[in-house]
Design an enzyme around this catalytic site. Sequence first.
Site, PDB file in Angstrom:
ATOM      1  N   ALA A 335      -2.345   6.425  -5.197  1.00 26.45           N
ATOM      2  CA  ALA A 335      -1.575   5.244  -5.575  1.00 26.45           C
ATOM      3  C   ALA A 335      -2.274   3.983  -5.097  1.00 26.45           C
ATOM      4  O   ALA A 335      -2.848   3.945  -4.013  1.00 26.45           O
ATOM      5  CB  ALA A 335      -0.165   5.304  -4.978  1.00 26.45           C
ATOM      6  N   CYS A 336      -2.202   2.973  -5.943  1.00 28.97           N
ATOM      7  CA  CYS A 336      -2.617   1.617  -5.593  1.00 28.97           C
ATOM      8  C   CYS A 336      -4.043   1.623  -5.028  1.00 28.97           C
ATOM      9  O   CYS A 336      -4.956   2.124  -5.674  1.00 28.97           O
ATOM     10  CB  CYS A 336      -1.603   1.040  -4.612  1.00 28.97           C
ATOM     11  SG  CYS A 336      -1.569  -0.757  -4.603  1.00 28.97           S
TER      12      CYS A 336
END
Length: 599
Positions: A335-336
Site C-alpha cells: 500500500a501507498c
Amino acid sequence: MAAKRPRQARENVTEIRSASGEAANENSPQDGFAPADKEAQPELEHEAATDAAEQILGANPLLGLDREELLVAGRRLLRLMTVNPQVLIEENLAFGRECFAIAMGRSQIAADPRDRRFSHVVWQKSGYYKRLMQGFVAWRDMLNRVLDRADTSTEDRERARFVLQLFTETFAPTNSLFGNPGALQRITETRGKSLLYGLTNFIDDLTNNFGMPRQVDERKFQVGKNLATTPGAVVYRGEAFELIQYTPQTDLVHRRPLIIVPPQINKFYATDLSAGRSFAEYAVQHGIQTFCISWRNPTAAQRDWNMETYLSACKQAITVAREITGADRVNMMAACAGGFTLATLLGHLKAKGEDTVESATLLVTVLDTEAPTLLGQFASRSGVAATIEKSRRKGVLEGSEMARVFAWLRPNDLVWLFVANNWVMGNRPPAFDILYWNSDTTRLPAEFHADLLRMFMENPLKVPGKIEALGTPIDMSKVDVPAYVVAGITDHITPWQACYQSKNILRGKIDFVLSSSGHIQSIVNPPTNPKAKYFLNASMADDAETWLASASEHPGSWWTHWSEWYRQHGAGEVPAPKVVGSTTHPAGDPAPGRYVHQR
C-alpha cells in the site's frame, strides 16, 4: 454576545454535534469507534471523524515545511496578492458590495456544504450567525480570487494558496467562543464546565502534543487488545522486520500464500484494525494463508537503512513464507509508499531471473510520479534537497513531524475541526481506530527517506535501467506479473487518476478497481460497510476518465471481488496447516509481535 436564536435551533445548535453517552454506544464495534464514556465529555460526532479520517495521509508527507520555507511562501503570497493593483481594487469593490448585501440579508453566499464547521442549521436560521459566516466566506473568497488572477505558475499559486489558507482559516468564527454557537450552548448545558474541559484539553495538547489538537482519544485503544488482534505468531524476526503468519481459519487454504508489505511509515496494522474491519482477518477467513511484515521502528542508529535494506527484507520474507507453506511462489500486496518497494522488488527479481512472485496487489499507490498529486504541489528540487539534508543530520525523519505537516495541508479537516471540538467546545476527540493508527507514527531512516524522494522526483520506474537495486538494473518493462490495482475515488492524497497511471509502469495484466472511498478508507473497506461500492472496467483506456465513463458500478467491498481474483493465483486448495510456522521457522511471539510496540 450571542444573538437571540429561535427555540428550535437552540435545542441542538452545535455545528459539530456531540455523540453523547448511550447514543454513541449504539454504534457497532465494526464501525471502528470505541464505546463512548457514559456521563462524560461528549466526543466529536462519528460522521465528522470519519470525514477527517478520509484526509489523513499515513505514509506520504515526505516533505517538511520549516519556518524558512513558510517565510518564502509567505513572501511569494504577498507578491502575488499585490502585483496587480487593479485586481486588488476590483476585488475589494466586489467584496464591499457583497458585505452590503450580507448586511441587508440579500446575499446568497454560503459555506462549502462539505465544511462541517458550518453544517448546522443555525448558520442559516440565525441572522447573526448567518451574517457572520457569510462575511467570513466572502472575505476568504475575495482573497482567493485575487490569488487566482495573479499571473504565475500553477505550482507557485498552490504554494501561495497553502499559506493563504493558513491565514484565513485562523480567523474562522468557529475558532472563538462568541463565533461558535455550539460552544455557547455547551457552556449553558454544562454550567460553564465546558470552559474548564476546553482549557484542560488545550493545556494538555500544548504540553504533550506539540501544541496541536489531538485527533483521537488514545485512551480507548491498545494494540494487541482491541487493535491488531487477528490470531497468529511471529515466524521470523530480523533486524529490520518481523514476519507474522496469521492462523488459518478454514479447513482448506490456497496453496500459495499472501505476503503484505506495509508502508515503512506508521505501523503495519492498517490491514488489521478492529475485529470485523481487519483485512488480515478477512483473508484468513477466506482460505488465504496470510503473512504480514511488521517493520522495526528505526532510530538514528539505523540512519543508513535504504531501499536495498527493505528489498532484502522482502526477499527474506518470501523465502520464509515459501519454506513454511511449501509454495513455489507467493502473492504480494503493498500500500501507498510500500508500493514503491514492491514494484522495485519485482524489477529486481525479474533481472535476477527469480520467478518467486505470482501476483501483486497495489493499494492507493502512485508508481508514475509524473501524475499530479498533493505531494507534487509542494515538491521542488531545492525543497527536496533541504529535506534530505535535514533528515540526514538527524538520522531519521520523525513520523510525528510528518503528521503535523500533513495536518496543516488539510487544516480545516485535521486542525481547525479539532480546535473547535476540543478547545472551544470542551469535547473529547473521537475514539476512532483509523485515527488512532494514524497517530501511532514511526520514523523513516534518512537514506531510505532520500531514496523515496529521489524516486518521486526522478520517476525512475518509467525509464528502463535508470536505477539499480541490489546490483541489478530495474527495468519494469520486463515485469509481467499480474497486478490488482485499487484506488479511491475520493482520495485527495494519491488521486485515483494518478494511481491509474500505474498502467504505464506495470506490463502484466492489470485489474484496476476504483473504490468509492478515500485514501485509508479504501484499504479499510470491509464488506459490512453498507455504503461501500466499487467500479470495474476490463478495458484499460489510455486515460482514467475514459475508463470511468464506461466502468460498471458494483455494490459492496472490493475485498469480495479481490478474494475471487485471488483464486486464479492461489494454485488450488490444500488442507490448512494445524499450526503456524515450521521446524525451520517455528512460531515465536504471538501476533502482533514486538516491533509494533516500539515507540
